[in-house]
Design an enzyme around this catalytic site. Structure first.
Site, short mmCIF file in Angstrom:
data_model
loop_
_atom_site.label_atom_id
_atom_site.label_comp_id
_atom_site.label_asym_id
_atom_site.label_seq_id
_atom_site.Cartn_x
_atom_site.Cartn_y
_atom_site.Cartn_z
N HIS A 107 0.86 -1.18 0.00
CA HIS A 107 0.00 0.00 0.00
C HIS A 107 0.90 1.23 0.00
CE1 HIS A 107 -3.72 -2.19 0.63
NE2 HIS A 107 -3.20 -2.82 1.65
N VAL A 108 1.13 1.81 -1.15
CA VAL A 108 2.00 2.97 -1.26
C VAL A 108 1.62 3.77 -2.49
CG1 VAL A 108 3.78 1.74 -2.59
CG2 VAL A 108 4.42 3.74 -1.23
#
Length: 408
Positions: free
Chosen positions: A153-154
């Site tokens: 998650h980035v």
């Protein structure tokens, strides 16, 4: 006398000379023998360390550096390079609550099946990075043995900005309101895995917040139900620039540009099976047989545990307010959906009719009427008399459900 004595004297000299040479030869031979045995012993120990530690001992590396590199490459040429598939570097910067856990489950099966390196980060709450954090992460990603697929998650990372080879990106998004609802209830009540992960993720959440009615959250403009918290999907594609976090046209346009220039595919969760089919076509060395695995009963036993519990739909009034606040999210979602359908048409896949260009998937659920309860005979007669009035009310309800879809 002199002649007779001269011979013994010369003989003594020769004997002394021969003894000196033989002792010197013996001395050098013993020294050479000891040197050879010591050398053999050292190489034996070095070989043992090499096998036990998976590499040559440091002392041997230092000796090699001191003596110079081997000329094997000069005599025989470089060793044959491993043939890598293209692309051999893939990043899935997964968007929260967009089916990512289902896809990661599939990737774990595929990584073992197709022998590629899968690195799935456990960091869930660090999507925005400083410049130094970006460089460190990109260098770590680039050092992964190829072919690899990295997922976390980035927000989008621009490798070329730091003169690092840019990997290929893939991602999946979903209807923004559905994503928000899934996240809202998941943070409070978890999913069907039964591990009470919501208590682990939000241990400091008070009961007043955990059981807050979602309509109150939206209509009374709580931070969780308003901007910039609602501006969630677009930054994943816009990038790490501070302006990417501000709801507006600049972030929206940059996100669209990155989708076109840096993402091999961005699918929509509502058509996940078609997304997997396209990935199987575009990245066969990663996703070959993924559709068959996804449809298998064994996988569905695992996949069904990732559904969020206690999720329900807000009122139409709350949805109307929510939709107005998420206009940039829906603009981006519609753009991605059109791009995805274009990719499907190129390989001959048809897309189902999606209704209005701005119609969230949950609207069809809202327009459905609830089942009628069982009635007694007298009540049935009274119901027949009022049938026409109820039909008009039902049609009016459907019309009201569609009114909030008009973009402000």
């Amino acid at each position: 006398i002199i002649g007779c004595g001269s011979h013994p004297i010369g003989g003594d000299r020769n004997n002394k000379k021969g003894g000196w040479l033989s002792s010197l030869w013996l001395r050098f031979s013993l020294r050479d023998y000891i040197f050879c045995m010591a050398t053999l012993f050292l190489f034996s120990i070095g070989s043992l360390f090499y096998q036990l530690n998976g590499g040559a001992p440091k002392v041997l590396l230092e000796i090699r550096q001191y003596l110079g590199e081997s000329t094997f490459k000069d005599d025989h040429g470089p060793p044959a390079l491993k043939v890598l598939p293209f692309p051999s570097q893939v990043i899935y910067n997964r968007v929260g609550k967009c089916g990512s856990r289902t896809v990661v489950l599939l990737l774990r099966i595929l990584a073992e099946k197709h022998q590629f390196t899968l690195v799935s980060s456990d960091i869930h709450n660090k999507t925005r990075l400083t410049k130094h954090e970006q460089v460190d992460l990109m260098r770590n990603i680039s050092s992964i043995p190829q072919p690899f697929l990295y997922t976390r998650h980035v927000h989008f990372l621009n490798f070329t900005r730091f003169r690092i080879e840019q990997p290929v990106y893939i991602n999946i998004i979903r209807d923004p309101i559905n994503r928000f609802l899934s996240n809202y209830f998941f943070r409070r009540f978890g999913d069907w895995r039964g591990e009470q992960n919501h208590l682990i993720r939000t241990p400091q959440m008070k009961d007043e917040e955990r059981y807050l009615d979602i309509n109150v959250c939206i209509l009374e403009n709580y931070p969780e139900c308003s901007n910039p918290r609602l501006f969630y999907i677009v930054p994943y594609f816009c990038g790490q620039h501070p302006q990417c976090r501000e709801p507006g046209v600049w972030a929206l346009d940059r996100a669209k540009q990155n989708v076109v220039e840096n993402f091999l595919l961005v699918g929509i969760l509502e058509e996940l099976e078609d997304v997997l089919f396209l990935l199987e076509r575009l990245l066969p060395h990663y996703f070959s047989d993924v559709v068959a695995i996804y449809k298998s009963p064994e996988f569905w036993k695992l996949g069904n545990l990732t559904g969020t519990v206690r999720k329900h739909t807000p009122t139409l009034e709350a949805l109307h307010v929510l939709y107005r606040r998420m206009k940039y999210e829906y603009d981006f979602y519609d753009f991605v959906r059109d791009q995805f359908h274009l990719a499907k048409r190129k390989i001959g896949l048809r897309s189902a009719q999606m209704g209005s260009a701005h119609e969230p998937g949950l609207l069809r659920e809202l327009a459905l009427t609830t089942q009628k309860p069982l009635l007694d005979e007298e009540e049935e007669e009274e119901e027949e008399d009022e049938g026409e009035d109820k039909d008009e009310q039902e049609w009016q309800a459907v019309e009201d459900a569609n009114n909030w879809l008009v973009q402000p």
